[in-house]
Design an enzyme around this catalytic site. Structure first.
Site, PDB file in Angstrom:
ATOM      1  N   ASP A   6      21.552   9.481  68.283  1.00 39.97           N
ATOM      2  CA  ASP A   6      22.440   8.757  69.189  1.00 39.97           C
ATOM      3  C   ASP A   6      21.799   8.767  70.574  1.00 39.97           C
ATOM      4  O   ASP A   6      21.799   9.783  71.265  1.00 39.97           O
ATOM      5  CB  ASP A   6      23.816   9.436  69.209  1.00 39.97           C
ATOM      6  CG  ASP A   6      24.742   8.878  70.282  1.00 39.97           C
ATOM      7  OD1 ASP A   6      24.539   7.714  70.686  1.00 39.97           O
ATOM      8  OD2 ASP A   6      25.658   9.605  70.715  1.00 39.97           O
ATOM      9  N   VAL A   7      21.251   7.623  70.965  1.00 41.96           N
ATOM     10  CA  VAL A   7      20.516   7.515  72.230  1.00 41.96           C
ATOM     11  C   VAL A   7      21.448   6.990  73.316  1.00 41.96           C
ATOM     12  O   VAL A   7      21.840   5.818  73.308  1.00 41.96           O
ATOM     13  CB  VAL A   7      19.298   6.581  72.093  1.00 41.96           C
ATOM     14  CG1 VAL A   7      18.484   6.580  73.382  1.00 41.96           C
ATOM     15  CG2 VAL A   7      18.437   6.995  70.906  1.00 41.96           C
ATOM     16  N   GLY A   8      21.819   7.867  74.241  1.00 44.44           N
ATOM     17  CA  GLY A   8      22.636   7.464  75.375  1.00 44.44           C
ATOM     18  C   GLY A   8      21.787   7.284  76.613  1.00 44.44           C
ATOM     19  O   GLY A   8      20.573   7.525  76.601  1.00 44.44           O
ATOM     20  N   VAL A  12      19.663  12.061  74.360  1.00 45.35           N
ATOM     21  CA  VAL A  12      19.565  11.693  72.948  1.00 45.35           C
ATOM     22  C   VAL A  12      20.093  12.875  72.141  1.00 45.35           C
ATOM     23  O   VAL A  12      19.632  14.006  72.319  1.00 45.35           O
ATOM     24  CB  VAL A  12      18.113  11.394  72.517  1.00 45.35           C
ATOM     25  CG1 VAL A  12      18.079  10.951  71.054  1.00 45.35           C
ATOM     26  CG2 VAL A  12      17.477  10.356  73.414  1.00 45.35           C
ATOM     27  N   VAL A  13      21.058  12.603  71.279  1.00 42.37           N
ATOM     28  CA  VAL A  13      21.601  13.646  70.414  1.00 42.37           C
ATOM     29  C   VAL A  13      21.157  13.362  68.986  1.00 42.37           C
ATOM     30  O   VAL A  13      21.414  12.274  68.452  1.00 42.37           O
ATOM     31  CB  VAL A  13      23.135  13.708  70.491  1.00 42.37           C
ATOM     32  CG1 VAL A  13      23.668  14.803  69.564  1.00 42.37           C
ATOM     33  CG2 VAL A  13      23.590  13.956  71.923  1.00 42.37           C
ATOM     34  N   THR A 109      26.165  -0.436  71.758  1.00 43.29           N
ATOM     35  CA  THR A 109      26.047   0.252  70.473  1.00 43.29           C
ATOM     36  C   THR A 109      27.023   1.414  70.368  1.00 43.29           C
ATOM     37  O   THR A 109      27.690   1.597  69.333  1.00 43.29           O
ATOM     38  CB  THR A 109      24.603   0.760  70.292  1.00 43.29           C
ATOM     39  OG1 THR A 109      23.721  -0.364  70.227  1.00 43.29           O
ATOM     40  CG2 THR A 109      24.465   1.573  69.017  1.00 43.29           C
ATOM     41  N   ASP A 110      27.134   2.219  71.419  1.00 37.42           N
ATOM     42  CA  ASP A 110      28.025   3.373  71.366  1.00 37.42           C
ATOM     43  C   ASP A 110      29.472   2.948  71.177  1.00 37.42           C
ATOM     44  O   ASP A 110      30.230   3.582  70.421  1.00 37.42           O
ATOM     45  CB  ASP A 110      27.869   4.226  72.628  1.00 37.42           C
ATOM     46  CG  ASP A 110      27.972   3.428  73.926  1.00 37.42           C
ATOM     47  OD1 ASP A 110      27.925   2.179  73.881  1.00 37.42           O
ATOM     48  OD2 ASP A 110      28.100   4.064  74.995  1.00 37.42           O
TER      49      ASP A 110
END
Length: 258
Positions: A6-8, A12-13, A109-110
């Site tokens: 999950d790229v914020g 990045v998580v 996307t999020d």
């Protein structure tokens, strides 16, 4: 096992899923210049520390609000895990939801992932609040359709703007004020009241307006780093789900497999 990234805008998580269960997670600062090799050096060591092998990874999915980061994560997947990653919102990992807004392609996307996961996990009309670099409020109707929302400066951005554009105001930590009084007696307390209780008032006001406009009972689902902190000081949230975006990635990957 599924490796989800999950790229914020800030971090990045990476999360390792066994089915819908998260077995491990790791966080690294977002940097579009970070190469696939650099990710691998960091990530493969962490997998080993947690007792996993690279061969345990059978699927990889990337969800990103930073388009420039996707290429290097694709290199990571192809070079070190021997697979082409799923990209959230594309191909087999298409959203599969109605996006009822003027410009459907502009949906982040999020926010799409939060919509998918919230509808899968909670019933009825929903308002999803995500505390990230920006704070977003999204309306999801009972069919799972994304109906629109609100984008606000995140709490850290608000504080940065306040401190960065004044000569004498100090940097303060983001935390709950020590009392419920909204009349501060020193500069630091006054800043914290403005930032913290001001944000709570904004949330409660916007959610009340969204509920009135939706016209049906709507549950509020909060996610993101500050959700737990705010949940202790307002009763506006029905659910706090810090893994909502990651769960959305896992649901998309599961659908793509089927």
């Amino acid at each position: 096992m599924l490796l989800a990234a999950d790229v914020g805008n800030t971090n990045v998580v990476f999360a390792l899923f066994d089915g819908r269960e998260i077995r491990a997670r790791w966080r690294i600062a977002t940097d579009p210049r970070r190469t696939g090799d650099e990710y691998a050096v960091w990530l493969l060591q962490l997998l080993e520390i947690e007792g996993f092998k690279r061969e345990d990874i059978t699927q990889l999915i990337v969800g990103s609000v930073v388009p420039r980061a996707i290429h290097n994560l694709t290199v990571l997947a192809e070079k070190y895990f021997g697979m082409t990653p799923l990209i959230a919102g594309e191909g087999a990992a298409d959203w599969g939801i109605s996006v009822d807004v003027d410009q459907p392609r502009s949906l982040g996307t999020d926010r799409a992932l939060n919509t998918i996961a919230a509808h899968a996990k909670y019933e009825g009309d929903l308002i999803v609040v995500d505390f990230g670099t920006a704070t977003t409020f999204d309306a999801v109707d009972f069919t799972g359709a994304y109906k629109g929302g609100i984008i606000c400066p995140g709490l850290n951005l608000s504080l940065d703007a306040l401190v960065g554009n004044t000569a004498k105001l100090p940097r303060i930590a983001i935390e709950a004020p020590r009392s419920h009084s909204v009349i501060g007696t020193n500069t630091e307390d006054q800043m914290l009241i403005g930032v913290f209780w001001g944000y709570v008032a904004m949330m409660e006001g916007l959610i009340a307006r969204m509920r009135a406009e939706i016209g049906r009972p709507a549950k509020v689902v909060a996610t993101g780093g500050l959700a737990i902190l705010f949940d202790e000081h307002t009763d506006i949230f029905d659910h706090v789900d810090t893994d909502l975006t990651l769960d959305g990635l896992a649901i998309l990957a599961e659908r793509a497999t089927k």
